[in-house]
Design a protein around this motif. Structure first.
Motif, PDB file in Angstrom:
ATOM      1  N   LEU A  55       8.882  -8.279   6.691  1.00 28.63           N
ATOM      2  CA  LEU A  55       8.034  -8.369   8.390  1.00 28.63           C
ATOM      3  C   LEU A  55       8.513  -7.182   9.287  1.00 28.63           C
ATOM      4  O   LEU A  55       9.136  -6.238   8.682  1.00 28.63           O
ATOM      5  CB  LEU A  55       9.438  -9.237   9.016  1.00 28.63           C
ATOM      6  CG  LEU A  55       9.357 -10.676   8.267  1.00 28.63           C
ATOM      7  CD1 LEU A  55      10.470 -11.486   8.967  1.00 28.63           C
ATOM      8  CD2 LEU A  55       8.475 -11.369   8.425  1.00 28.63           C
ATOM      9  N   PRO A  56       7.116  -6.695   9.581  1.00 27.33           N
ATOM     10  CA  PRO A  56       7.545  -5.935  10.365  1.00 27.33           C
ATOM     11  C   PRO A  56       8.246  -5.403  11.150  1.00 27.33           C
ATOM     12  O   PRO A  56       8.541  -6.165  11.697  1.00 27.33           O
ATOM     13  CB  PRO A  56       5.798  -5.743  10.748  1.00 27.33           C
ATOM     14  CG  PRO A  56       6.057  -6.680  10.566  1.00 27.33           C
ATOM     15  CD  PRO A  56       6.383  -7.626   9.560  1.00 27.33           C
ATOM     16  N   ARG A  57       8.873  -4.109  11.186  1.00 27.12           N
ATOM     17  CA  ARG A  57       9.693  -4.005  12.513  1.00 27.12           C
ATOM     18  C   ARG A  57       8.639  -2.696  13.224  1.00 27.12           C
ATOM     19  O   ARG A  57       9.290  -1.568  13.078  1.00 27.12           O
ATOM     20  CB  ARG A  57      10.808  -3.749  11.888  1.00 27.12           C
ATOM     21  CG  ARG A  57      11.151  -4.698  11.193  1.00 27.12           C
ATOM     22  CD  ARG A  57      12.067  -5.402  12.344  1.00 27.12           C
ATOM     23  NE  ARG A  57      13.142  -6.684  12.360  1.00 27.12           N
ATOM     24  CZ  ARG A  57      12.489  -7.574  12.383  1.00 27.12           C
ATOM     25  NH1 ARG A  57      11.187  -8.544  11.477  1.00 27.12           N
ATOM     26  NH2 ARG A  57      13.259  -8.712  10.812  1.00 27.12           N
ATOM     27  N   GLY A  58       8.174  -2.369  14.584  1.00 30.22           N
ATOM     28  CA  GLY A  58       7.424  -1.728  15.152  1.00 30.22           C
ATOM     29  C   GLY A  58       6.306  -2.019  14.735  1.00 30.22           C
ATOM     30  O   GLY A  58       5.972  -2.265  13.978  1.00 30.22           O
ATOM     31  N   PRO A  59       5.649  -1.299  16.134  1.00 34.69           N
ATOM     32  CA  PRO A  59       4.144  -1.434  16.355  1.00 34.69           C
ATOM     33  C   PRO A  59       3.624  -0.281  15.286  1.00 34.69           C
ATOM     34  O   PRO A  59       2.100  -0.816  15.400  1.00 34.69           O
ATOM     35  CB  PRO A  59       4.366  -1.005  17.868  1.00 34.69           C
ATOM     36  CG  PRO A  59       4.843  -0.010  18.211  1.00 34.69           C
ATOM     37  CD  PRO A  59       6.171  -0.711  17.247  1.00 34.69           C
ATOM     38  N   TRP A  60       3.532   1.127  15.312  1.00 38.68           N
ATOM     39  CA  TRP A  60       2.889   1.944  14.249  1.00 38.68           C
ATOM     40  C   TRP A  60       2.573   1.151  13.174  1.00 38.68           C
ATOM     41  O   TRP A  60       1.544   1.160  12.195  1.00 38.68           O
ATOM     42  CB  TRP A  60       3.259   3.163  14.238  1.00 38.68           C
ATOM     43  CG  TRP A  60       4.858   3.587  13.811  1.00 38.68           C
ATOM     44  CD1 TRP A  60       5.884   3.077  14.771  1.00 38.68           C
ATOM     45  CD2 TRP A  60       5.257   3.641  12.201  1.00 38.68           C
ATOM     46  NE1 TRP A  60       6.747   3.525  14.000  1.00 38.68           N
ATOM     47  CE2 TRP A  60       6.739   3.454  12.618  1.00 38.68           C
ATOM     48  CE3 TRP A  60       4.959   2.943  11.304  1.00 38.68           C
ATOM     49  CZ2 TRP A  60       7.022   3.414  10.786  1.00 38.68           C
ATOM     50  CZ3 TRP A  60       5.146   3.647  10.035  1.00 38.68           C
ATOM     51  CH2 TRP A  60       6.991   3.957  10.049  1.00 38.68           C
ATOM     52  N   ILE A  61       3.416   0.516  12.230  1.00 35.88           N
ATOM     53  CA  ILE A  61       3.147  -0.059  10.799  1.00 35.88           C
ATOM     54  C   ILE A  61       2.368  -1.332  10.433  1.00 35.88           C
ATOM     55  O   ILE A  61       2.487  -1.324   9.473  1.00 35.88           O
ATOM     56  CB  ILE A  61       4.472  -0.246  10.252  1.00 35.88           C
ATOM     57  CG1 ILE A  61       4.504  -1.043   8.483  1.00 35.88           C
ATOM     58  CG2 ILE A  61       4.980  -1.753  10.849  1.00 35.88           C
ATOM     59  CD1 ILE A  61       4.777   0.178   8.292  1.00 35.88           C
ATOM     60  N   ARG A  62       2.214  -2.320  11.700  1.00 35.75           N
ATOM     61  CA  ARG A  62       1.379  -2.811  11.285  1.00 35.75           C
ATOM     62  C   ARG A  62      -0.692  -2.418  11.269  1.00 35.75           C
ATOM     63  O   ARG A  62      -1.292  -2.850  10.334  1.00 35.75           O
ATOM     64  CB  ARG A  62       1.034  -3.658  12.621  1.00 35.75           C
ATOM     65  CG  ARG A  62       2.311  -4.968  13.069  1.00 35.75           C
ATOM     66  CD  ARG A  62       2.069  -5.591  14.657  1.00 35.75           C
ATOM     67  NE  ARG A  62       3.392  -6.210  14.486  1.00 35.75           N
ATOM     68  CZ  ARG A  62       3.795  -7.175  13.850  1.00 35.75           C
ATOM     69  NH1 ARG A  62       2.707  -8.071  13.026  1.00 35.75           N
ATOM     70  NH2 ARG A  62       5.108  -7.863  14.068  1.00 35.75           N
ATOM     71  N   LYS A  63       0.041  -1.307  11.810  1.00 32.03           N
ATOM     72  CA  LYS A  63      -2.146  -0.460  11.307  1.00 32.03           C
ATOM     73  C   LYS A  63      -1.828  -0.767   9.946  1.00 32.03           C
ATOM     74  O   LYS A  63      -3.324  -0.324   9.188  1.00 32.03           O
ATOM     75  CB  LYS A  63      -1.596   1.125  11.644  1.00 32.03           C
ATOM     76  CG  LYS A  63      -1.984   0.997  13.225  1.00 32.03           C
ATOM     77  CD  LYS A  63      -1.446   2.740  13.591  1.00 32.03           C
ATOM     78  CE  LYS A  63      -1.470   3.255  15.111  1.00 32.03           C
ATOM     79  NZ  LYS A  63      -1.653   4.134  15.342  1.00 32.03           N
ATOM     80  N   VAL A  64      -0.857  -0.452   8.903  1.00 32.76           N
ATOM     81  CA  VAL A  64      -1.344  -0.656   7.239  1.00 32.76           C
ATOM     82  C   VAL A  64      -2.130  -1.634   7.271  1.00 32.76           C
ATOM     83  O   VAL A  64      -2.868  -2.123   7.055  1.00 32.76           O
ATOM     84  CB  VAL A  64      -0.349  -0.995   6.552  1.00 32.76           C
ATOM     85  CG1 VAL A  64       0.608  -2.132   6.596  1.00 32.76           C
ATOM     86  CG2 VAL A  64      -0.274  -0.814   5.146  1.00 32.76           C
ATOM     87  N   GLU A  65      -2.278  -3.165   8.333  1.00 29.89           N
ATOM     88  CA  GLU A  65      -3.122  -4.433   8.013  1.00 29.89           C
ATOM     89  C   GLU A  65      -4.466  -3.578   8.198  1.00 29.89           C
ATOM     90  O   GLU A  65      -5.249  -4.658   7.807  1.00 29.89           O
ATOM     91  CB  GLU A  65      -3.002  -5.194   8.819  1.00 29.89           C
ATOM     92  CG  GLU A  65      -1.092  -5.580   8.799  1.00 29.89           C
ATOM     93  CD  GLU A  65      -0.892  -6.200   9.819  1.00 29.89           C
ATOM     94  OE1 GLU A  65      -1.807  -6.794  10.681  1.00 29.89           O
ATOM     95  OE2 GLU A  65       0.451  -6.670   9.258  1.00 29.89           O
ATOM     96  N   GLU A  66      -4.962  -2.555   8.700  1.00 28.53           N
ATOM     97  CA  GLU A  66      -6.160  -2.487   9.056  1.00 28.53           C
ATOM     98  C   GLU A  66      -6.797  -2.049   7.163  1.00 28.53           C
ATOM     99  O   GLU A  66      -8.098  -1.862   6.847  1.00 28.53           O
ATOM    100  CB  GLU A  66      -6.165  -0.929   9.825  1.00 28.53           C
ATOM    101  CG  GLU A  66      -6.240  -1.517  11.837  1.00 28.53           C
ATOM    102  CD  GLU A  66      -6.479  -1.093  12.308  1.00 28.53           C
ATOM    103  OE1 GLU A  66      -6.761   0.416  11.866  1.00 28.53           O
ATOM    104  OE2 GLU A  66      -5.834  -1.104  13.287  1.00 28.53           O
ATOM    105  N   ASP A  67      -5.852  -1.253   7.203  1.00 28.71           N
ATOM    106  CA  ASP A  67      -6.114  -0.425   5.100  1.00 28.71           C
ATOM    107  C   ASP A  67      -6.415  -1.778   4.665  1.00 28.71           C
ATOM    108  O   ASP A  67      -6.428  -1.599   3.237  1.00 28.71           O
ATOM    109  CB  ASP A  67      -5.928   0.324   5.154  1.00 28.71           C
ATOM    110  CG  ASP A  67      -6.209   2.004   5.942  1.00 28.71           C
ATOM    111  OD1 ASP A  67      -7.566   1.600   6.008  1.00 28.71           O
ATOM    112  OD2 ASP A  67      -5.387   2.025   6.443  1.00 28.71           O
ATOM    113  N   ASP A  68      -5.171  -2.633   4.600  1.00 29.98           N
ATOM    114  CA  ASP A  68      -4.666  -3.394   3.373  1.00 29.98           C
ATOM    115  C   ASP A  68      -4.157  -5.063   4.210  1.00 29.98           C
ATOM    116  O   ASP A  68      -3.290  -5.086   4.739  1.00 29.98           O
ATOM    117  CB  ASP A  68      -3.818  -3.079   2.683  1.00 29.98           C
ATOM    118  CG  ASP A  68      -3.639  -3.310   1.504  1.00 29.98           C
ATOM    119  OD1 ASP A  68      -3.699  -4.773   1.038  1.00 29.98           O
ATOM    120  OD2 ASP A  68      -2.781  -2.725   0.371  1.00 29.98           O
TER     121      ASP A  68
END
Length: 330
Positions: A55-68
């Motif tokens: 589970l993501p913790r923090g907003p910036w790690i959610r950007k990984v979903e844009e690439d994968d």
């Protein structure tokens, strides 16, 4: 490599670490298995045996979903495989005494300011050091006699040991750089410290100078007391570098001095948020009487300025009225 994965330039060191914790039995308010991941001081992922999901913790790690788009799925599968490893290998192949026990594993890598890359992998058992990896010799250092059997088994299993080395020197560094790109607005920001120097009386006519630093980021800061340019490390008392609620840091250091030599002491500060190193010294505060006098002078000047503005406005207003009346008469 996608553009978003290109390594970013960083002036400070950065560390990617994963912490694994497994418990021998339930009923202590803990899941059977937990993984948390940190980049520098920010947690970005959490997995446990109850949810079995990364589970993501923090907003910036959610950007990984844009690439994968499948990132969280395959990461969850990887974490679940480590959960099985703890259950089938660590617990089943180690001679535990009855009762509650914990396995802990910390592994991660560091990208240093000078470009060097470091990594470490170490295990703990019941809160104490157990085994740590020597990457250069592909051996494990045992912390006590109980770790000797596991040490021999792991050193004989070159696939396992070499795999830990490969991760630390390869994938770990690559992930660290990817995650830095995702979180660069937060992790690569530079906020300079606000520095104050205060004093208080000590004993036998001595006094203590205290240098306080507030609101700085990143965490790394080099601050020393100096006398006429000489670093006074042994004479200095230091506080820890402590986080604030806004994800900045604060710290302090003090030194006992002879008040007669006060002007020779400087608090020397070096930080990424400062253009150049700066020196700070104690400054005598403005007395209340002086403050009142300065305030009175400034108040008088302000009144004079307002009076002049008023006269000019009044003169301009009546000049326009006079010109208008003259036009009517003509």
């Amino acid at each position: 490599m996608p553009a978003s994965f290109l390594p970013v330039a960083a002036t400070s060191s950065h560390v990617l670490r994963y912490f694994f914790t497994g418990v021998s039995e339930l009923g202590h308010g803990l899941p059977r298995f937990v993984i948390v991941g940190y980049l520098d001081d920010q947690q970005f992922v959490h997995y446990d045996s109850d949810s079995r999901r990364d589970l993501p913790r923090g907003p910036w790690i959610r950007k990984v979903e844009e690439d994968d788009a499948q990132y969280w799925d395959w990461q969850s599968q990887l974490s679940h495989s480590w959960e099985l490893y703890f259950q089938l290998s660590l617990w089943n192949r180690f001679n535990h005494t009855p009762g509650f026990h914990t396995w802990q594993w910390m592994h991660g890598c560091e990208l240093r300011q000078d470009g060097r890359k470091e990594g470490n992998s170490q295990f703990g058992y019941d809160g104490k050091d157990f085994l740590s990896l020597d990457k250069e010799t592909l051996t494990w250092t045992a912390a006590d006699w109980r770790a000797q059997v596991t040490k021999q088994r792991w050193e004989a299993d070159l696939v396992w040991t070499q795999g830990r080395k490969n991760f630390l020197e390869g994938d770990c560094i690559e992930w660290l750089q990817k995650y830095l790109n995702y979180g660069k607005e937060s992790l690569l920001r530079k906020e300079p410290p606000v520095v104050t120097v205060t004093r208080k009386e000590s004993y036998d006519g001595l006094e203590i100078l205290i240098c306080r630093l507030y609101g700085f980021y990143p965490k790394e800061v080099d601050v020393t007391w100096r006398k006429s340019g000489e670093v006074l490390e042994q004479e200095t008392f230091r506080g820890g570098i402590t986080p604030n609620s806004d994800r900045t840091y604060h710290t302090w250091l003090s030194i006992e001095i002879d008040p007669k030599e006060r002007e020779h002491y400087k608090c020397h500060v070096e930080h990424d948020g400062l253009m150049n190193p700066q020196d700070f010294s104690w400054e005598k505060p403005v007395s209340s009487a002086t403050g009142i006098l300065v305030g009175s002078v400034l108040g008088a000047l302000a009144s004079a300025v307002l009076l002049v503005i008023g006269i000019l406005f009044y003169t301009k207003k009546w000049r326009k009225a006079y010109q208008a009346a003259s036009n009517i008469v003509e």
